[in-house]
Design a protein around this motif. Structure first.
Motif, PDB file in Angstrom:
ATOM      1  N   SER A  79       0.833  -1.205   0.000  1.00 22.15           N
ATOM      2  CA  SER A  79       0.000   0.000   0.000  1.00 22.15           C
ATOM      3  C   SER A  79       0.867   1.255   0.000  1.00 22.15           C
ATOM      4  O   SER A  79       0.605   2.211  -0.753  1.00 22.15           O
ATOM      5  CB  SER A  79      -0.910  -0.005   1.223  1.00 22.15           C
ATOM      6  N   PHE A  80       1.911   1.242   0.812  1.00 27.30           N
ATOM      7  CA  PHE A  80       2.830   2.383   0.858  1.00 27.30           C
ATOM      8  C   PHE A  80       3.529   2.582  -0.485  1.00 27.30           C
ATOM      9  O   PHE A  80       3.609   3.702  -1.001  1.00 27.30           O
ATOM     10  CB  PHE A  80       3.868   2.164   1.964  1.00 27.30           C
ATOM     11  N   PHE A  81       4.020   1.494  -1.054  1.00 27.53           N
ATOM     12  CA  PHE A  81       4.732   1.609  -2.326  1.00 27.53           C
ATOM     13  C   PHE A  81       3.800   2.008  -3.466  1.00 27.53           C
ATOM     14  O   PHE A  81       4.206   2.722  -4.379  1.00 27.53           O
ATOM     15  CB  PHE A  81       5.439   0.293  -2.656  1.00 27.53           C
ATOM     16  N   ALA A  82       2.549   1.546  -3.422  1.00 28.88           N
ATOM     17  CA  ALA A  82       1.591   1.943  -4.455  1.00 28.88           C
ATOM     18  C   ALA A  82       1.339   3.449  -4.396  1.00 28.88           C
ATOM     19  O   ALA A  82       1.295   4.122  -5.430  1.00 28.88           O
ATOM     20  CB  ALA A  82       0.285   1.173  -4.288  1.00 28.88           C
ATOM     21  N   PHE A 138       1.909  -3.762  -7.232  1.00 31.03           N
ATOM     22  CA  PHE A 138       1.683  -3.440  -5.826  1.00 31.03           C
ATOM     23  C   PHE A 138       0.197  -3.503  -5.476  1.00 31.03           C
ATOM     24  O   PHE A 138      -0.176  -4.046  -4.424  1.00 31.03           O
ATOM     25  CB  PHE A 138       2.231  -2.048  -5.495  1.00 31.03           C
ATOM     26  N   THR A 139      -0.645  -2.960  -6.330  1.00 32.73           N
ATOM     27  CA  THR A 139      -2.079  -2.983  -6.042  1.00 32.73           C
ATOM     28  C   THR A 139      -2.634  -4.405  -6.108  1.00 32.73           C
ATOM     29  O   THR A 139      -3.535  -4.764  -5.338  1.00 32.73           O
ATOM     30  CB  THR A 139      -2.853  -2.077  -7.015  1.00 32.73           C
ATOM     31  N   TRP A 140      -2.101  -5.233  -7.016  1.00 33.24           N
ATOM     32  CA  TRP A 140      -2.531  -6.625  -7.078  1.00 33.24           C
ATOM     33  C   TRP A 140      -2.084  -7.376  -5.827  1.00 33.24           C
ATOM     34  O   TRP A 140      -2.795  -8.247  -5.319  1.00 33.24           O
ATOM     35  CB  TRP A 140      -1.983  -7.283  -8.333  1.00 33.24           C
ATOM     36  N   SER A 141      -0.906  -7.032  -5.326  1.00 30.18           N
ATOM     37  CA  SER A 141      -0.439  -7.621  -4.076  1.00 30.18           C
ATOM     38  C   SER A 141      -1.379  -7.270  -2.929  1.00 30.18           C
ATOM     39  O   SER A 141      -1.727  -8.131  -2.099  1.00 30.18           O
ATOM     40  CB  SER A 141       0.978  -7.138  -3.758  1.00 30.18           C
ATOM     41  N   MET A 142      -1.818  -6.016  -2.869  1.00 30.60           N
ATOM     42  CA  MET A 142      -2.760  -5.593  -1.829  1.00 30.60           C
ATOM     43  C   MET A 142      -4.047  -6.414  -1.895  1.00 30.60           C
ATOM     44  O   MET A 142      -4.558  -6.866  -0.872  1.00 30.60           O
ATOM     45  CB  MET A 142      -3.067  -4.102  -1.982  1.00 30.60           C
ATOM     46  N   ARG A 143      -4.572  -6.599  -3.080  1.00 28.04           N
ATOM     47  CA  ARG A 143      -5.818  -7.352  -3.234  1.00 28.04           C
ATOM     48  C   ARG A 143      -5.644  -8.809  -2.815  1.00 28.04           C
ATOM     49  O   ARG A 143      -6.523  -9.402  -2.186  1.00 28.04           O
ATOM     50  CB  ARG A 143      -6.294  -7.293  -4.683  1.00 28.04           C
ATOM     51  N   GLN A 144      -4.508  -9.392  -3.148  1.00 27.37           N
ATOM     52  CA  GLN A 144      -4.287 -10.789  -2.794  1.00 27.37           C
ATOM     53  C   GLN A 144      -4.116 -10.964  -1.286  1.00 27.37           C
ATOM     54  O   GLN A 144      -4.522 -11.992  -0.730  1.00 27.37           O
ATOM     55  CB  GLN A 144      -3.072 -11.336  -3.556  1.00 27.37           C
ATOM     56  N   TYR A 145      -3.535  -9.970  -0.623  1.00 26.30           N
ATOM     57  CA  TYR A 145      -3.490 -10.032   0.841  1.00 26.30           C
ATOM     58  C   TYR A 145      -4.896  -9.973   1.418  1.00 26.30           C
ATOM     59  O   TYR A 145      -5.199 -10.605   2.445  1.00 26.30           O
ATOM     60  CB  TYR A 145      -2.632  -8.898   1.406  1.00 26.30           C
ATOM     61  N   THR A 146      -5.773  -9.219   0.756  1.00 27.55           N
ATOM     62  CA  THR A 146      -7.174  -9.181   1.175  1.00 27.55           C
ATOM     63  C   THR A 146      -7.814 -10.555   1.027  1.00 27.55           C
ATOM     64  O   THR A 146      -8.570 -11.004   1.892  1.00 27.55           O
ATOM     65  CB  THR A 146      -7.953  -8.155   0.341  1.00 27.55           C
TER      66      THR A 146
END
Length: 235
Positions: A79-82, A138-146
């Motif tokens: 989230s920070f990097f995005a 980065f945003t796809w990583s955020m969604r996958q953590y969700t």
């Protein structure tokens, strides 16, 4: 089309060679790292095993507050990097709007290459493309953590795994894989940042660009396959 042909004609062959090495180095290293991780210990492989073990332990806990906190902390990094990447993209777009002034400023830097405005624009566009790619990862990583958080929240209670004869191993495999894919997407975004630093060498010379590309590949290999952190994780 006319602009593209003009660019092909204007850009010297050392620059094309540097671009080919950059693209080839990035793609080849990504493929190499993915295949090598299957046969040799790597940071991602080691942490994926730990993630699976974490998810297996989750099935034994009645209260999973700590697991939710860990997932939240892990998702804060992409989230920070995005957010940071969005600012960088905005800055690069602003530079494209003032190319002549930015080009003149770069010419004042010692050892910086003297290039036309068109070539300078190309360098900015390459950087822009890299950070756009990083933003999507980065945003796809955020969604996958969700998705991982949803799996943990929907997991049966610890006692139900025994009472209903549910497979803890199957849950650990599935949840661990989802969280692992989130980490892989985040790793791709970080890798894009590393290669963006290599592009900065292009503003000095094609040779500096090529050396920076090779240097980035070397650093990535050392950190992913030969770092002290890997030895500790495998210990």
């Amino acid at each position: 089309m006319e602009t593209l042909l003009k660019l092909v004609a204007v850009l010297p062959w050392p620059d094309w060679l540097a671009i080919a090495l950059f693209v080839g180095g990035w793609v080849a290293y990504a493929a190499f790292a993915r295949r090598r991780a299957a046969t040799q210990a790597s940071i991602l492989g080691a942490t994926n095993r730990i993630r699976r073990q974490w998810m297996l332990q989750t099935t034994h806990r009645e209260v999973r507050v700590i697991d939710g906190v860990v997932i939240q902390n892990l998702s804060s990094s992409p989230s920070f990097f995005a957010s940071t990447t969005i600012l960088i993209i905005g800055g690069l777009l602003a530079v494209l709007g003032t190319t002549e002034k930015a080009s003149e400023l770069v010419r004042e830097i010692p050892f910086a290459a003297r290039t036309s405005v068109l070539i300078f624009d190309l360098k900015i566009v390459v950087l822009l493309a890299i950070f756009v790619f990083a933003f999507f990862r980065f945003t796809w990583s955020m969604r996958q953590y969700t998705f991982g958080a949803l799996l943990i929240a929907s997991a049966p209670e610890a006692s139900q795994f025994t009472e209903r004869q549910l497979s803890r191993e199957a849950f650990a495999d599935r949840a661990g894989r989802v969280v692992g894919m989130a980490a892989e997407a985040f790793n791709d975004g970080l890798r894009a940042y590393y290669f963006a630093f290599a592009v900065l060498g292009w503003f000095f010379s094609p040779v500096a660009f090529m050396l920076a590309t090779l240097g980035v590949v070397y650093v990535l290999y050392e950190r992913e396959f030969r770092s002290e952190a890997l030895e500790v994780l495998n210990g």
